[in-house]
Scaffold this motif. Structure first.
Motif, PDB file in Angstrom:
ATOM      1  N   ILE A 144       0.960  -1.154   0.131  1.00 39.27           N
ATOM      2  CA  ILE A 144       0.075  -0.016   0.094  1.00 39.27           C
ATOM      3  C   ILE A 144       1.093   1.220  -0.081  1.00 39.27           C
ATOM      4  CG2 ILE A 144      -1.859   1.211   1.120  1.00 39.27           C
ATOM      5  CD1 ILE A 144      -2.607  -1.711   0.306  1.00 39.27           C
ATOM      6  N   VAL A 145       0.910   2.033  -1.046  1.00 42.92           N
ATOM      7  CA  VAL A 145       1.528   3.104  -1.110  1.00 42.92           C
ATOM      8  C   VAL A 145       0.559   4.294  -0.660  1.00 42.92           C
ATOM      9  CG1 VAL A 145       3.340   2.653  -2.894  1.00 42.92           C
ATOM     10  CG2 VAL A 145       1.026   3.470  -3.727  1.00 42.92           C
ATOM     11  N   GLN A 146       1.218   5.133   0.163  1.00 38.48           N
ATOM     12  CA  GLN A 146       0.237   6.360   0.831  1.00 38.48           C
ATOM     13  C   GLN A 146       1.002   7.780   0.952  1.00 38.48           C
ATOM     14  OE1 GLN A 146      -0.478   4.624   4.632  1.00 38.48           O
ATOM     15  NE2 GLN A 146      -2.462   3.747   4.219  1.00 38.48           N
ATOM     16  N   VAL A 147       0.314   8.675   0.819  1.00 34.50           N
ATOM     17  CA  VAL A 147       0.626  10.225   1.257  1.00 34.50           C
ATOM     18  C   VAL A 147      -0.072  10.369   2.638  1.00 34.50           C
ATOM     19  CG1 VAL A 147       0.749  12.465   0.886  1.00 34.50           C
ATOM     20  CG2 VAL A 147       0.805  10.797  -1.012  1.00 34.50           C
ATOM     21  N   LEU A 148       0.601  10.723   3.491  1.00 37.00           N
ATOM     22  CA  LEU A 148       0.182  10.970   4.925  1.00 37.00           C
ATOM     23  C   LEU A 148       0.392  12.511   5.029  1.00 37.00           C
ATOM     24  CD1 LEU A 148       1.628   8.312   7.212  1.00 37.00           C
ATOM     25  CD2 LEU A 148      -0.482   8.150   5.798  1.00 37.00           C
ATOM     26  N   GLU A 149      -0.689  13.142   5.602  1.00 36.23           N
ATOM     27  CA  GLU A 149      -0.473  14.677   6.083  1.00 36.23           C
ATOM     28  C   GLU A 149      -0.646  14.681   7.338  1.00 36.23           C
ATOM     29  OE1 GLU A 149      -2.543  17.686   3.220  1.00 36.23           O
ATOM     30  OE2 GLU A 149      -4.021  17.455   4.904  1.00 36.23           O
ATOM     31  N   GLY A 150       0.028  15.895   7.864  1.00 37.24           N
ATOM     32  CA  GLY A 150      -0.180  16.242   9.500  1.00 37.24           C
ATOM     33  C   GLY A 150       0.930  17.153   9.951  1.00 37.24           C
ATOM     34  N   GLU A 151       0.574  17.604  11.131  1.00 37.12           N
ATOM     35  CA  GLU A 151       1.690  18.412  11.775  1.00 37.12           C
ATOM     36  C   GLU A 151       3.122  17.596  11.769  1.00 37.12           C
ATOM     37  OE1 GLU A 151       1.350  21.952  14.428  1.00 37.12           O
ATOM     38  OE2 GLU A 151      -0.417  21.045  13.401  1.00 37.12           O
ATOM     39  N   ASN A 152       4.021  18.337  11.353  1.00 39.32           N
ATOM     40  CA  ASN A 152       5.199  17.559  11.317  1.00 39.32           C
ATOM     41  C   ASN A 152       5.343  16.136  10.934  1.00 39.32           C
ATOM     42  OD1 ASN A 152       6.983  19.336  12.510  1.00 39.32           O
ATOM     43  ND2 ASN A 152       5.871  19.100  14.437  1.00 39.32           N
ATOM     44  N   ALA A 153       4.569  15.742   9.916  1.00 37.10           N
ATOM     45  CA  ALA A 153       4.100  14.571   9.217  1.00 37.10           C
ATOM     46  C   ALA A 153       5.175  13.381   9.284  1.00 37.10           C
ATOM     47  CB  ALA A 153       3.520  14.477   8.177  1.00 37.10           C
ATOM     48  N   ILE A 154       6.530  14.109   8.732  1.00 39.90           N
ATOM     49  CA  ILE A 154       7.575  13.299   8.340  1.00 39.90           C
ATOM     50  C   ILE A 154       8.418  12.819   9.794  1.00 39.90           C
ATOM     51  CG2 ILE A 154       9.993  13.156   7.528  1.00 39.90           C
ATOM     52  CD1 ILE A 154       9.086  15.588   5.418  1.00 39.90           C
ATOM     53  N   ALA A 155       8.476  13.669  10.672  1.00 37.91           N
ATOM     54  CA  ALA A 155       8.916  13.195  11.975  1.00 37.91           C
ATOM     55  C   ALA A 155       8.105  12.382  12.624  1.00 37.91           C
ATOM     56  CB  ALA A 155       9.415  14.414  12.792  1.00 37.91           C
ATOM     57  N   ARG A 156       6.946  12.553  12.873  1.00 40.48           N
ATOM     58  CA  ARG A 156       5.593  11.960  13.343  1.00 40.48           C
ATOM     59  C   ARG A 156       5.595  10.603  13.126  1.00 40.48           C
ATOM     60  NH1 ARG A 156       4.155  10.741  17.021  1.00 40.48           N
ATOM     61  NH2 ARG A 156       2.342  10.729  18.239  1.00 40.48           N
ATOM     62  N   ASN A 157       5.802  10.317  11.602  1.00 43.40           N
ATOM     63  CA  ASN A 157       5.479   9.019  11.037  1.00 43.40           C
ATOM     64  C   ASN A 157       6.885   8.284  11.258  1.00 43.40           C
ATOM     65  OD1 ASN A 157       4.766   6.928   9.434  1.00 43.40           O
ATOM     66  ND2 ASN A 157       5.968   7.756   7.575  1.00 43.40           N
ATOM     67  N   ARG A 158       8.139   8.805  11.213  1.00 40.61           N
ATOM     68  CA  ARG A 158       8.990   7.970  11.740  1.00 40.61           C
ATOM     69  C   ARG A 158       8.981   7.569  13.083  1.00 40.61           C
ATOM     70  NH1 ARG A 158      12.558   6.573   7.693  1.00 40.61           N
ATOM     71  NH2 ARG A 158      14.352   6.500   9.079  1.00 40.61           N
ATOM     72  N   GLU A 159       8.588   8.546  13.941  1.00 39.99           N
ATOM     73  CA  GLU A 159       8.421   7.828  15.602  1.00 39.99           C
ATOM     74  C   GLU A 159       7.405   6.947  15.857  1.00 39.99           C
ATOM     75  OE1 GLU A 159       8.245  11.887  17.637  1.00 39.99           O
ATOM     76  OE2 GLU A 159       6.586  11.172  18.690  1.00 39.99           O
ATOM     77  N   VAL A 160       6.366   6.890  15.079  1.00 38.41           N
ATOM     78  CA  VAL A 160       5.329   5.991  15.126  1.00 38.41           C
ATOM     79  C   VAL A 160       5.596   4.756  14.632  1.00 38.41           C
ATOM     80  CG1 VAL A 160       3.713   6.668  13.468  1.00 38.41           C
ATOM     81  CG2 VAL A 160       2.861   5.593  15.277  1.00 38.41           C
ATOM     82  N   MET A 161       6.606   4.786  13.481  1.00 36.91           N
ATOM     83  CA  MET A 161       7.192   3.419  12.892  1.00 36.91           C
ATOM     84  C   MET A 161       8.111   2.758  13.730  1.00 36.91           C
ATOM     85  SD  MET A 161       7.869   4.910   9.048  1.00 36.91           S
ATOM     86  CE  MET A 161       9.409   4.272   9.066  1.00 36.91           C
ATOM     87  N   GLY A 162       9.054   3.766  14.263  1.00 39.16           N
ATOM     88  CA  GLY A 162       9.955   3.012  14.968  1.00 39.16           C
ATOM     89  C   GLY A 162      11.478   2.662  14.373  1.00 39.16           C
TER      90      GLY A 162
END
Ligand code: GTP
Ligand code: MG
Length: 138
Positions: free
Chosen positions: A71-89
Motif C-alpha cells: 500500500i503506497v500512501q501520502v500522509l498529511e499532518g503536523e510534522n508528518a515526516i518526523a511523526r511518522n518516523r516516530e510511530v514507525m520505530g
C-alpha cells in the motif's frame, strides 16, 4: 501541514495488517490523503530504492518489496515526516521502542512492515514517484 510518503510493505499486507497499521498512523495524528495498492515490478522497486543500490542487502530488499502487494500512501499532518518516523520505530524491530508499529508488527530488519520518508526532499521525491498531484486529495 506537512506531507510524507508511507508504504505498508508486502510482509504486512500478506498478514492482513493494512487496517491495523493505518489505524496506528491515524491515531498518531496522520491523515491518509492518497492511497493505492500496487504489486511492484522489480524495476519499480529498484528505482524507488536506487539510493541503496550499492548496499549488500539491495537484492533482498528488492525481493521482499516485490513478493506481494504494497500500500503506497501520502500522509498529511503536523510534522508528518518526523511523526511518522516516530510511530514507525527503529528500522530493526529488535531496536524499536515499545508501542511502535515495527515493534508490534515487524518480523525482521528486512521485513519491517512499513516505510516512511526521512526528510522533506525525499518525501517530495517519493510522493512524486508514486502519485500525480490530482491523486492527492487533502
Ligand atoms: P525505510 O523507512 O524503509 O527507508 O527504513 P529506514 O530509513 O529505517 O531504513 P534504511 O533507509 O536504512 O533502509 C531501507 C530499508 O532497507 C529498510 O526499511 C529495510 O527494510 C531494508 N534494510 C536495511 N538494512 C537492512 C539489512 O541489513 N538487511 C536487510 N535484509 N534489509 C535491510
Ligand atoms: Mg530510509
Amino acid at each position: 501541514l506537512e506531507r510524507t510518503f508511507s508504504m505498508i510493505k508486502p510482509d504486512a499486507t500478506r498478514r492482513n495488517l493494512t487496517g491495523a497499521i493505518t489505524k496506528a498512523l491515524e491515531e498518531a495524528g496522520l491523515r491518509v490523503v492518497a492511497s493505492r495498492r500496487v504489486w511492484m515490478s522489480r524495476r519499480e522497486a529498484e528505482g524507488f530504492y536506487a539510493v541503496h543500490k550499492e548496499r549488500p542487502f539491495f537484492g533482498e530488499l528488492v525481493d521482499s518489496m516485490t513478493a506481494g502487494p504494497t500500500i503506497v500512501q501520502v500522509l498529511e499532518g503536523e510534522n508528518a515526516i518526523a511523526r511518522n518516523r516516530e510511530v514507525m520505530g527503529a528500522t530493526n524491530p529488535a531496536d524499536a521502542a515499545e508501542g511502535t508499529i515495527r515493534k508490534t508488527f515487524a518480523l525482521s530488519i528486512g521485513e519491517n512492515s512499513v516505510h516512511g520518508s526521512d526528510a522533506p526532499e525525499t518525501a517530495a521525491q517519493e510522493i512524486k514517484y508514486w502519485f500525480s498531484d490530482t491523486e492527492i486529495v487533502g
